[in-house]
Design an enzyme around this catalytic site. Structure first.
Site, PDB file in Angstrom:
ATOM      1  N   CYS A   1       0.848  -1.181   0.000  1.00 26.13           N
ATOM      2  CA  CYS A   1       0.000   0.000   0.000  1.00 26.13           C
ATOM      3  C   CYS A   1       0.892   1.241   0.000  1.00 26.13           C
ATOM      4  O   CYS A   1       1.795   1.360   0.833  1.00 26.13           O
ATOM      5  CB  CYS A   1      -0.887  -0.022   1.248  1.00 26.13           C
TER       6      CYS A   1
ATOM      7  N   CYS B   1       0.443   3.165   3.613  1.00 26.46           N
ATOM      8  CA  CYS B   1       0.957   2.719   4.916  1.00 26.46           C
ATOM      9  C   CYS B   1       1.947   1.568   4.822  1.00 26.46           C
ATOM     10  O   CYS B   1       2.371   1.043   5.860  1.00 26.46           O
ATOM     11  CB  CYS B   1      -0.207   2.324   5.819  1.00 26.46           C
TER      12      CYS B   1
ATOM     13  N   CYS C   1      -4.935   1.350   6.551  1.00 29.70           N
ATOM     14  CA  CYS C   1      -5.075   2.815   6.505  1.00 29.70           C
ATOM     15  C   CYS C   1      -6.341   3.242   5.767  1.00 29.70           C
ATOM     16  O   CYS C   1      -6.621   4.425   5.660  1.00 29.70           O
ATOM     17  CB  CYS C   1      -3.851   3.450   5.854  1.00 29.70           C
TER      18      CYS C   1
ATOM     19  N   CYS D   1      -8.684  -4.883  -9.744  1.00 21.21           N
ATOM     20  CA  CYS D   1      -8.202  -3.880 -10.695  1.00 21.21           C
ATOM     21  C   CYS D   1      -7.666  -2.714  -9.876  1.00 21.21           C
ATOM     22  O   CYS D   1      -8.438  -1.963  -9.278  1.00 21.21           O
ATOM     23  CB  CYS D   1      -9.386  -3.476 -11.565  1.00 21.21           C
TER      24      CYS D   1
HETATM   25 ZN   LIG Z   1      -2.613   1.163   3.680  1.00 20.24          ZN
END
Ligand SMILES: [Zn+2]
Length: 164
Positions: free
Chosen positions: A82, A85, A133, A153
């Site tokens: 991610c 985070c 997050c 996606c």
């Molecule tokens: Zn995150």
């Protein structure tokens, strides 16, 4: 007496397990990682942390232009994290070329994403976001390859790739 006791536990045990089953989802929600205090940042804090492009995707549920992300063509072994985070979201083993122009995966790393239904395009779509997050990642569709049949996606701007 003994017979009475065993009959009573015979009735009580299934009741207890049903209660446990009913109570469990609430407990999980209460300790849900998405309410992780460390990642409960204000708008301003997120703006300082992210590029304007990533902020638009992750925090305002934006969508990048198709074929605009380098990660669309990323074929090395590694982990996609991610961009908000750094939680690990996808393993390269589950990446496939969907032809859509967005990095696509058939399965996230267990527990790393959560979903919700959005109506932005009138037709309901299933949005998914980072479970830690709550950063928006993309949408999941039911036209992906086996074994899951799912197509996650993902916006490339919402991911960070680290090759192994
Ligand atoms: Zn995150």
């Amino acid at each position: 007496m003994n017979q009475f006791l065993s009959r009573r536990s015979f009735i009580l045990i299934p009741i207890m397990s049903i209660l446990k089953f009913i109570l469990k989802p609430k407990k999980v929600l209460a300790s849900s990682p998405s309410s992780d205090e460390d990642w409960n940042l204000s708008k301003e804090e997120w703006k300082n942390k992210l590029s304007p492009e990533s902020y638009y995707i992750l925090r305002e549920e934006g969508t990048e232009r198709s074929f605009s992300s380098e990660l669309n063509n990323e074929k090395r072994k590694g982990i996609f994290y991610c961009a908000g985070c750094n939680q690990a979201l996808f393993n390269s083993d589950t990446k496939f070329d969907s032809g859509t122009g967005w990095p696509s995966f058939w399965d996230p790393i267990k527990g790393s994403v959560e979903t919700k239904v959005d109506f932005k395009l009138i037709v309901p779509r299933t949005e998914y976001h980072c479970s830690r997050c709550e950063g928006h990642q993309g949408h999941v569709f039911n036209d992906g390859p086996l074994p899951t049949g799912k197509r996650y996606c993902n916006n490339g701007l919402a991911l960070k790739f680290i090759p192994q």
